[in-house]
Design an enzyme around this catalytic site. Structure first.
Site, PDB file in Angstrom:
ATOM      1  N   GLY A   7       0.847  -1.197   0.000  1.00 54.82           N
ATOM      2  CA  GLY A   7       0.000   0.000   0.000  1.00 54.82           C
ATOM      3  C   GLY A   7       0.876   1.237   0.000  1.00 54.82           C
ATOM      4  N   GLY A  10       0.179   5.441  -1.016  1.00 58.08           N
ATOM      5  CA  GLY A  10      -0.666   6.385  -0.289  1.00 58.08           C
ATOM      6  C   GLY A  10       0.118   7.488   0.401  1.00 58.08           C
ATOM      7  N   ASP A  33       2.138  -1.724  -4.557  1.00 51.90           N
ATOM      8  CA  ASP A  33       0.836  -1.056  -4.549  1.00 51.90           C
ATOM      9  C   ASP A  33      -0.078  -1.733  -5.572  1.00 51.90           C
ATOM     10  OD1 ASP A  33      -0.241   1.691  -3.262  1.00 51.90           O
ATOM     11  OD2 ASP A  33      -1.189   1.382  -5.212  1.00 51.90           O
ATOM     12  N   ASP A  52      -1.677  -6.938  -5.182  1.00 52.49           N
ATOM     13  CA  ASP A  52      -2.972  -6.868  -4.496  1.00 52.49           C
ATOM     14  C   ASP A  52      -2.794  -7.632  -3.188  1.00 52.49           C
ATOM     15  OD1 ASP A  52      -5.500  -7.118  -3.521  1.00 52.49           O
ATOM     16  OD2 ASP A  52      -6.368  -8.025  -5.322  1.00 52.49           O
ATOM     17  N   TYR A 141     -14.176   1.642  10.143  1.00 51.01           N
ATOM     18  CA  TYR A 141     -12.718   1.826  10.172  1.00 51.01           C
ATOM     19  C   TYR A 141     -12.181   1.531  11.580  1.00 51.01           C
ATOM     20  CZ  TYR A 141      -8.304   4.519   9.837  1.00 51.01           C
ATOM     21  OH  TYR A 141      -6.993   4.934   9.866  1.00 51.01           O
ATOM     22  N   LYS A 145      -9.745  -1.389  13.025  1.00 52.98           N
ATOM     23  CA  LYS A 145      -8.480  -1.091  13.703  1.00 52.98           C
ATOM     24  C   LYS A 145      -8.414  -1.751  15.079  1.00 52.98           C
ATOM     25  CE  LYS A 145      -6.232   1.290  10.581  1.00 52.98           C
ATOM     26  NZ  LYS A 145      -5.116   0.617   9.873  1.00 52.98           N
ATOM     27  N   ILE A 171      -2.455  12.762  10.039  1.00 52.13           N
ATOM     28  CA  ILE A 171      -1.076  13.022   9.603  1.00 52.13           C
ATOM     29  C   ILE A 171      -1.104  14.126   8.555  1.00 52.13           C
ATOM     30  CG2 ILE A 171       0.982  12.068   8.518  1.00 52.13           C
ATOM     31  CD1 ILE A 171       0.240   9.378   9.683  1.00 52.13           C
TER      32      ILE A 171
HETATM   33  N1  SER Z   1      -6.531  10.023   9.380  1.00 53.76           N
HETATM   34  C1  SER Z   1      -7.423   8.933   9.654  1.00 53.76           C
HETATM   35  C2  SER Z   1      -8.820   9.258   9.272  1.00 53.76           C
HETATM   36  O1  SER Z   1      -9.176  10.419   9.401  1.00 53.76           O
HETATM   37  C3  SER Z   1      -7.369   8.593  11.109  1.00 53.76           C
HETATM   38  O2  SER Z   1      -6.653   7.462  11.298  1.00 53.76           O
HETATM   39  O3  SER Z   1      -9.547   8.404   8.889  1.00 53.76           O
END
Ligand code: SER
Length: 316
Positions: A7, A10, A33, A52, A141, A145, A171
């Site tokens: 990946g 990104g 990727d 993949d 999500y 996680k 980030i």
């Molecule tokens: N930057 C991510 C998001 O906003 C958080 O892990 O989904």
């Protein structure tokens, strides 16, 4: 050390590749990727292959061919995109993880898979969110996680796989754009202000979230993986943060450099709900104590640097 970044096209991977090359040598880092256009871009500065991560046969071939012994699994559909198609988010996020765990087990690789502030939810303490606390997220999500943290710790305790991870906040970076996250506004704003002079923010003005500038995020990825495992009490996953701010505070900081910058708010319902459920500020003392986490960038220095870097990009 032979390192595979899955990946890699990104936001994180694009900058992690040169960071890893500078530490471990260009020949020892392989970028992988799914998308051909990302592989073409990565090939300009690295050894890059199309992969993949959900295709375990193909993934195994790459691990074998390049004699990989460390994997960075960066495959993910982020929080806001995940809500548009929860089952796809589950399949991609968990599929890439389980293949990474199984291959790490078979080929004795150490494995880093980022976790996120997304593991937390409304019932988590929002101020000074502790390392070990309630994790009941209300996004797919976040569910992925949390599951990923548990599976990674299981693979360590059950099979001895060297899994380590950090809970990344938003980030901020000037390289590849983030995509589909709730914290993306803190990157988008720099492009919009420098190109158009105004920005409409999808997050309510007084919502606080933790953030990191990319150079600190990259050091987190490598410092944790290189530290003596005997130091680690925790593994999956460490709170890490460098700054916590609201949109209003970030925009005030930008206005110190560009006084004409205009900001308005049109909160997006999905992103507003997600951002309200996440911590205002995390306590990252375990990362500091166990492996020496010590971020260098703050709101003022990050804003100044982003304005300078994005100005160069948009004026080309
Ligand atoms: N930057 C991510 C998001 O906003 C958080 O892990 O989904």
């Amino acid at each position: 050390m032979n390192i595979l970044v899955v990946g890699a096209g990104g936001q994180i991977g694009t900058e992690l590749i040169p960071h890893l090359q500078s530490l471990y040598g260009e020949d020892n880092v392989i970028a992988a990727d799914l998308k051909k256009e990302n592989v073409d871009r990565l090939q300009e500065f690295s050894r890059a292959v199309e992969l993949d991560a959900l295709d375990v046969k193909n993934y195994r071939e790459v691990v074998e061919k390049f004699r990989i012994n460390r994997i960075y699994n960066l495959v993910a559909l982020l929080s806001a995109t995940g809500e548009k198609n929860p089952m796809l988010a589950w399949d991609i996020n968990m599929g890439a993880l389980i293949n990474s765990l199984e291959l790490s087990r078979s080929y004795n690789c150490s494995l880093f898979t980022p976790s996120s502030i997304g593991v937390f939810g409304h019932s988590t303490p929002h101020a000074g969110t502790p390392q070990d606390t309630v994790m009941r997220p209300n996004t797919i999500y976040g569910v992925c996680k949390v599951s990923g943290e548990l599976l990674s710790d299981y693979y360590f305790s059950r099979f001895g796989v060297d899994t380590r991870s950090v809970r990344f906040p938003g980030i901020i970076s000037s390289g590849a754009l983030p995509g589909g996250g709730t914290t993306d506004y803190a990157v988008e704003v720099f492009y919009e202000i420098l190109q158009k002079g105004k920005y409409t923010c999808p997050i309510p003005e007084n919502t606080y979230m933790d953030m990191l500038y990319m150079p600190d995020a990259l050091r987190a990825c490598t410092d944790l993986m290189d530290c003596d495992p005997a130091l680690l009490v925790h593994r999956n996953s460490f709170n890490v943060t460098a700054m916590s701010f609201s949109p209003k505070e970030l925009f005030t900081e930008i206005q110190k450099h560009i006084s004409s910058a205009e900001f308005t708010y049109e909160p997006d319902p999905v992103k507003s709900e997600i951002s309200a459920s996440w911590p205002d500020s995390m306590d990252d003392s375990c990362a500091r104590e166990e492996w020496g986490w010590n971020p260098e960038w703050n709101l003022a220095s990050m804003t100044k640097d982003m304005l300078s870097e994005i100005s160069k990009k948009v004026s080309r």
